[in-house]
Design an enzyme around this catalytic site. Structure first.
Site, PDB file in Angstrom:
ATOM      1  N   HIS A 134      41.870  37.366  36.288  1.00  0.00           N
ATOM      2  CA  HIS A 134      41.620  38.333  35.361  1.00  0.00           C
ATOM      3  C   HIS A 134      42.384  39.704  35.721  1.00  0.00           C
ATOM      4  O   HIS A 134      43.298  39.730  36.646  1.00  0.00           O
ATOM      5  CB  HIS A 134      40.321  38.749  35.562  1.00  0.00           C
ATOM      6  CG  HIS A 134      39.079  37.605  35.039  1.00  0.00           C
ATOM      7  ND1 HIS A 134      38.834  36.640  35.757  1.00  0.00           N
ATOM      8  CD2 HIS A 134      38.561  37.529  33.764  1.00  0.00           C
ATOM      9  CE1 HIS A 134      38.010  35.788  35.225  1.00  0.00           C
ATOM     10  NE2 HIS A 134      37.960  36.432  33.705  1.00  0.00           N
ATOM     11  N   LYS A 138      38.595  44.452  36.193  1.00  0.00           N
ATOM     12  CA  LYS A 138      37.520  43.626  36.402  1.00  0.00           C
ATOM     13  C   LYS A 138      36.815  43.742  37.655  1.00  0.00           C
ATOM     14  O   LYS A 138      37.690  43.625  38.815  1.00  0.00           O
ATOM     15  CB  LYS A 138      37.596  42.083  36.104  1.00  0.00           C
ATOM     16  CG  LYS A 138      36.539  41.227  36.106  1.00  0.00           C
ATOM     17  CD  LYS A 138      36.600  39.916  35.835  1.00  0.00           C
ATOM     18  CE  LYS A 138      35.518  39.223  35.862  1.00  0.00           C
ATOM     19  NZ  LYS A 138      34.379  39.610  35.059  1.00  0.00           N
TER      20      LYS A 138
END
EC number: 1.17.1.8
Length: 237
Positions: A134, A138
């Site tokens: 990600h 995040k």
């Protein structure tokens, strides 16, 4: 439909665009700068709330909205140790709560594929592992999607009894390796390896739009509802 947005980061902004394009209105936008405004959300001004916030604030935000009997669609991750607490609280309030670790249609199909493959690989002498990638913003690791995938694999394959977010030499542990790289909306890959071959399944998100579209569909589904719901209820997969 009048929709409140609790959390106005990149996901909240993507959701707002889709809501407006579909003819819905935004009743409230709550972020870290006006968090006390969440108390003003009620059934008179809001039909449903979509909540995407940080792990440390999600529980408080969800409960604050449920207290005022407004249905909540939540996509926040990193707080699921308190999930049963929210379910109990929602039922006590006579409110509605919809949760998914991922609102993408493709990912929810991938969840089912993962469960089916785990069943097929049970007892076949393959070692399973997972990687999730990600963007650097995040905050939680592993991702909520990775946890859902891990739980689906463990429930359908006797070789693993728990997941860990690290490299592991314990054959009963499913290792999830988390990488944070920009730009990366989200990639999840599950691998089964043996001495003779390797099998992989993966899902790669190209943008946040798929997640945002699913969250809006969930909000439309939840308007006027009470009780606990998930993507299985929405998509009937």
């Amino acid at each position: 439909m009048k929709v409140g947005l609790v959390g106005y980061g990149k996901m909240g902004q993507a959701i707002e665009k889709i809501l407006i394009a579909k003819g819905h209105s935004i009743s409230k936008i709550i972020n870290i700068d006006n968090i006390d405004g969440i108390k003003a959300i009620n059934p008179e001004n809001t039909d449903v709330v979509i909540e995407f916030t940080a792990p440390e604030s999600a529980l408080h935000n969800i409960k604050a909205v449920l207290t005022n009997k407004v249905p909540v669609v939540s996509g926040s991750t990193g707080w699921l140790d308190h999930y049963s607490e929210v379910v109990d609280f929602c039922n006590q309030q006579g409110a509605g709560f919809f949760y998914a670790s991922n609102y993408s249609l493709g990912v929810n199909i991938f969840f089912k594929l993962n469960e089916q493959l785990a069943k097929m690989m049970n007892g076949q002498n393959y070692e399973s592992s997972m990687i999730e990638i990600h963007h650097t913003q995040k905050l939680d690791a592993p991702s909520g999607t990775a946890i859902t995938l891990a739980e689906g694999l463990i429930a359908n394959n006797d070789s693993k009894t728990k997941w860990v977010n690290k490299n592991s030499n314990n054959p009963e542990e499913l290792e999830i390796i988390s990488e944070r790289v920009d730009p990366a909306p989200g990639t999840h890959e599950i691998t089964y390896s043996s001495v003779v071959d390797t099998i992989k399944i993966s899902h790669e998100a190209h943008s946040r739009e798929g997640f945002a579209q699913g969250a809006v569909l969930a909000a439309e589904f939840m308007a006027g509802k009470k009780g606990i719901y998930s993507m299985d209820d929405l998509l009937q997969l």
